[in-house]
Write a protein that holds these residues in place. Structure first.
Motif, PDB file in Angstrom:
ATOM      1  N   GLN A 114      34.551  31.334  31.513  1.00  0.00           N
ATOM      2  CA  GLN A 114      34.843  32.754  31.686  1.00  0.00           C
ATOM      3  C   GLN A 114      35.193  32.973  33.148  1.00  0.00           C
ATOM      4  N   ILE A 115      36.229  33.777  33.397  1.00  0.00           N
ATOM      5  CA  ILE A 115      36.654  34.036  34.771  1.00  0.00           C
ATOM      6  C   ILE A 115      36.162  35.428  35.164  1.00  0.00           C
ATOM      7  N   HIS A 116      35.211  35.446  36.093  1.00  0.00           N
ATOM      8  CA  HIS A 116      34.645  36.715  36.557  1.00  0.00           C
ATOM      9  C   HIS A 116      35.368  37.129  37.824  1.00  0.00           C
ATOM     10  N   VAL A 117      36.083  38.251  37.760  1.00  0.00           N
ATOM     11  CA  VAL A 117      36.862  38.666  38.919  1.00  0.00           C
ATOM     12  C   VAL A 117      36.199  39.852  39.616  1.00  0.00           C
ATOM     13  N   VAL A 118      36.252  39.811  40.943  1.00  0.00           N
ATOM     14  CA  VAL A 118      35.642  40.869  41.747  1.00  0.00           C
ATOM     15  C   VAL A 118      36.724  41.475  42.635  1.00  0.00           C
ATOM     16  N   PRO A 119      37.344  42.575  42.177  1.00  0.00           N
ATOM     17  CA  PRO A 119      38.397  43.193  42.986  1.00  0.00           C
ATOM     18  C   PRO A 119      37.825  43.796  44.270  1.00  0.00           C
ATOM     19  N   THR A 120      38.546  43.620  45.365  1.00  0.00           N
ATOM     20  CA  THR A 120      38.087  44.128  46.654  1.00  0.00           C
ATOM     21  C   THR A 120      38.780  45.453  46.996  1.00  0.00           C
ATOM     22  N   LEU A 121      39.705  45.847  46.158  1.00  0.00           N
ATOM     23  CA  LEU A 121      40.341  47.155  46.333  1.00  0.00           C
ATOM     24  C   LEU A 121      39.682  48.138  45.372  1.00  0.00           C
ATOM     25  N   ILE A 166      48.964  35.847  26.373  1.00  0.00           N
ATOM     26  CA  ILE A 166      48.406  36.566  27.532  1.00  0.00           C
ATOM     27  C   ILE A 166      47.142  37.316  27.116  1.00  0.00           C
ATOM     28  N   ASP A 167      47.207  37.973  25.966  1.00  0.00           N
ATOM     29  CA  ASP A 167      46.012  38.691  25.479  1.00  0.00           C
ATOM     30  C   ASP A 167      44.848  37.742  25.276  1.00  0.00           C
ATOM     31  N   GLU A 168      45.163  36.591  24.713  1.00  0.00           N
ATOM     32  CA  GLU A 168      44.131  35.595  24.460  1.00  0.00           C
ATOM     33  C   GLU A 168      43.501  35.118  25.774  1.00  0.00           C
ATOM     34  N   LEU A 169      44.369  34.867  26.761  1.00  0.00           N
ATOM     35  CA  LEU A 169      43.875  34.449  28.080  1.00  0.00           C
ATOM     36  C   LEU A 169      42.990  35.537  28.682  1.00  0.00           C
ATOM     37  N   LEU A 170      43.450  36.769  28.588  1.00  0.00           N
ATOM     38  CA  LEU A 170      42.716  37.868  29.223  1.00  0.00           C
ATOM     39  C   LEU A 170      41.348  38.116  28.576  1.00  0.00           C
ATOM     40  N   ASP A 171      41.184  37.621  27.360  1.00  0.00           N
ATOM     41  CA  ASP A 171      39.872  37.720  26.708  1.00  0.00           C
ATOM     42  C   ASP A 171      38.785  36.978  27.476  1.00  0.00           C
ATOM     43  N   SER A 172      39.182  35.999  28.284  1.00  0.00           N
ATOM     44  CA  SER A 172      38.198  35.222  29.055  1.00  0.00           C
ATOM     45  C   SER A 172      37.879  35.847  30.411  1.00  0.00           C
ATOM     46  N   VAL A 173      38.460  37.024  30.671  1.00  0.00           N
ATOM     47  CA  VAL A 173      38.240  37.642  31.987  1.00  0.00           C
ATOM     48  C   VAL A 173      37.132  38.685  31.908  1.00  0.00           C
ATOM     49  N   VAL A 174      36.231  38.634  32.870  1.00  0.00           N
ATOM     50  CA  VAL A 174      35.201  39.668  32.993  1.00  0.00           C
ATOM     51  C   VAL A 174      35.418  40.340  34.342  1.00  0.00           C
ATOM     52  N   ILE A 175      35.535  41.667  34.324  1.00  0.00           N
ATOM     53  CA  ILE A 175      35.812  42.381  35.574  1.00  0.00           C
ATOM     54  C   ILE A 175      34.544  43.012  36.111  1.00  0.00           C
ATOM     55  N   HIS A 176      34.303  42.790  37.389  1.00  0.00           N
ATOM     56  CA  HIS A 176      33.157  43.409  38.051  1.00  0.00           C
ATOM     57  C   HIS A 176      33.708  44.283  39.175  1.00  0.00           C
ATOM     58  N   ASP A 177      34.021  45.529  38.826  1.00  0.00           N
ATOM     59  CA  ASP A 177      34.744  46.362  39.805  1.00  0.00           C
ATOM     60  C   ASP A 177      33.841  47.331  40.569  1.00  0.00           C
ATOM     61  N   GLU A 178      32.540  47.060  40.543  1.00  0.00           N
ATOM     62  CA  GLU A 178      31.649  47.963  41.267  1.00  0.00           C
ATOM     63  C   GLU A 178      31.108  47.337  42.556  1.00  0.00           C
ATOM     64  N   TYR A 179      31.800  46.307  43.046  1.00  0.00           N
ATOM     65  CA  TYR A 179      31.314  45.617  44.245  1.00  0.00           C
ATOM     66  C   TYR A 179      32.325  45.640  45.397  1.00  0.00           C
ATOM     67  N   HIS A 180      33.106  46.715  45.488  1.00  0.00           N
ATOM     68  CA  HIS A 180      34.112  46.771  46.563  1.00  0.00           C
ATOM     69  C   HIS A 180      33.536  47.329  47.871  1.00  0.00           C
ATOM     70  N   PHE A 181      32.306  47.835  47.846  1.00  0.00           N
ATOM     71  CA  PHE A 181      31.643  48.367  49.044  1.00  0.00           C
ATOM     72  C   PHE A 181      32.503  49.419  49.758  1.00  0.00           C
ATOM     73  N   GLY A 182      33.096  50.304  48.988  1.00  0.00           N
ATOM     74  CA  GLY A 182      33.877  51.387  49.589  1.00  0.00           C
ATOM     75  C   GLY A 182      35.374  51.139  49.596  1.00  0.00           C
ATOM     76  N   GLY A 183      35.782  49.888  49.391  1.00  0.00           N
ATOM     77  CA  GLY A 183      37.224  49.610  49.324  1.00  0.00           C
ATOM     78  C   GLY A 183      37.613  48.443  50.199  1.00  0.00           C
ATOM     79  N   TYR A 184      38.909  48.203  50.256  1.00  0.00           N
ATOM     80  CA  TYR A 184      39.439  47.038  50.962  1.00  0.00           C
ATOM     81  C   TYR A 184      39.031  47.052  52.444  1.00  0.00           C
ATOM     82  N   ALA A 185      38.439  45.968  52.879  1.00  0.00           N
ATOM     83  CA  ALA A 185      38.015  45.782  54.278  1.00  0.00           C
ATOM     84  C   ALA A 185      36.921  46.757  54.710  1.00  0.00           C
ATOM     85  N   LYS A 186      36.373  47.522  53.775  1.00  0.00           N
ATOM     86  CA  LYS A 186      35.232  48.394  54.084  1.00  0.00           C
ATOM     87  C   LYS A 186      33.959  47.563  53.966  1.00  0.00           C
TER      88      LYS A 186
END
Ligand SMILES: *Cc1c(COP(=O)(O)O)cnc(C)c1O
Length: 297
Positions: A190-197, A220-240
């Motif tokens: 599983q690919i866990h992604v942490v967006p910084t924006l 593509i849909d099948e691939l994206l099924d393996s993605v887990v998004i953790h978008d609550e760790y940006h600490f205010g946004g990019y470079a913040k």
């Protein structure tokens, strides 16, 4: 070898935090690849620069903001390979003396072309690329952040350097090029992604990039099924940043001897530990991709 990645060690993190939960946690140290071409930037440039050579282009042109790691990486790799480089930089008021990043790019021989914000907004438009090709003939254009097919393929190769079976991989996300490359090469992880924006649309962006690598939307849909998004760790946004994040960097350096940067890897590593605390990772293998970046220690 120019694009040598042998220095990127695969290490097990030996710490009670993981042991208590019976988790095998590994880290892939792409931050060790090169002192200046930070981690994943190296991988994203590899096939782009090869492609430029195949097309017999004389120069690499790319885009970046005033503090872009990608610009420095491009300037440095081109210098090494004796290829000309041009950086289209956001901000017409800037000069090559405005900050250490631009100064270094200039020193590495990159021709800096400062443009207005509205011109910079055109950086992904086909017509604008045509204009740039007229202005700078024989240049090979790489999108901002190396976000194209060749960038992804270079990141996919990380898997070749890992022989342990991985259940979960955590990675910081900027343009998604690295995470898409990893996704293309992941078998069952599983690919866990942490967006910084802040407010970044991870799935939309990943879908857009993946269309460069696969034409089948079902796949593509099948691939994206393996993605887990953790978008609550940006600490205010990019470079913040916050004091908590700064302290976290010190703590991880002291306890695990891993240097993290404020913009990307600290946020992703923090996210990984918080998610592990929530449970569900016991008796599994977890890998953290250290994408590099600039740290103070
Ligand atoms: C550029 C960068 C990223 C972002 O990678 P993308 O491929 O754009 O998602 C992550 N970590 C570090 C350290 C970076 O410099």
């Amino acid at each position: 070898m120019t694009f040598d990645t042998r220095k990127s060690e695969f290490q097990q993190i030996d710490h009670s935090f993981f042991k208590e939960r019976n988790i095998e946690c590994y880290i892939k140290r792409d931050d060790l690849i090169h002192s200046e071409v930070s981690g994943n930037k190296w991988r994203k440039l590899k096939y782009n620069i090869q492609q430029a050579a195949t097309l017999k282009k004389e120069c690499i042109l790319t885009f970046g903001g005033a503090y872009s790691n990608h610009l420095i990486a491009t300037a440095s790799a081109c210098k090494k390979l004796n290829i000309k480089s041009i950086g289209v930089v956001r901000g017409e008021e800037l000069t090559h003396l405005s900050n250490p990043v631009l100064e270094r790019c200039h020193e590495l021989g990159m021709q800096l072309n400062f443009v207005t914000r509205s011109e910079y907004d055109l950086r992904a438009e086909k017509e604008y690329w045509e204009e740039l090709t007229l202005k700078f003939p024989s240049s090979y254009i790489i999108p901002e952040g190396g976000a194209n097919y060749f960038g992804m393929i270079g990141c996919q190769e990380i898997w070749k350097e890992i022989s342990t079976e991985i259940d979960h991989l955590f990675v910081a996300q900027g343009t998604s090029t690295t995470s898409c490359g990893l996704l293309l090469g992941a078998k069952k992880a599983q690919i866990h992604v942490v967006p910084t924006l802040k407010g970044y649309q991870s799935i939309d962006e990943m879908r857009r990039l993946l269309t460069y690598a696969t034409i089948e939307s079902d796949l593509i849909d099948e691939l994206l099924d393996s993605v887990v998004i953790h978008d609550e760790y940006h600490f205010g946004g990019y470079a913040k940043s916050t004091v908590e994040l700064e302290n976290f960097i010190i703590q991880i350096k002291n306890e695990m001897n891993i240097p993290l940067d404020l913009v990307y890897t600290a946020k992703a590593f923090y996210a990984m530990m918080e998610e592990i605390k929530k449970g569900g990772y016991e008796n599994q293998t977890v890998l953290f991709l250290h994408t590099g970046g600039y740290h103070s220690n």
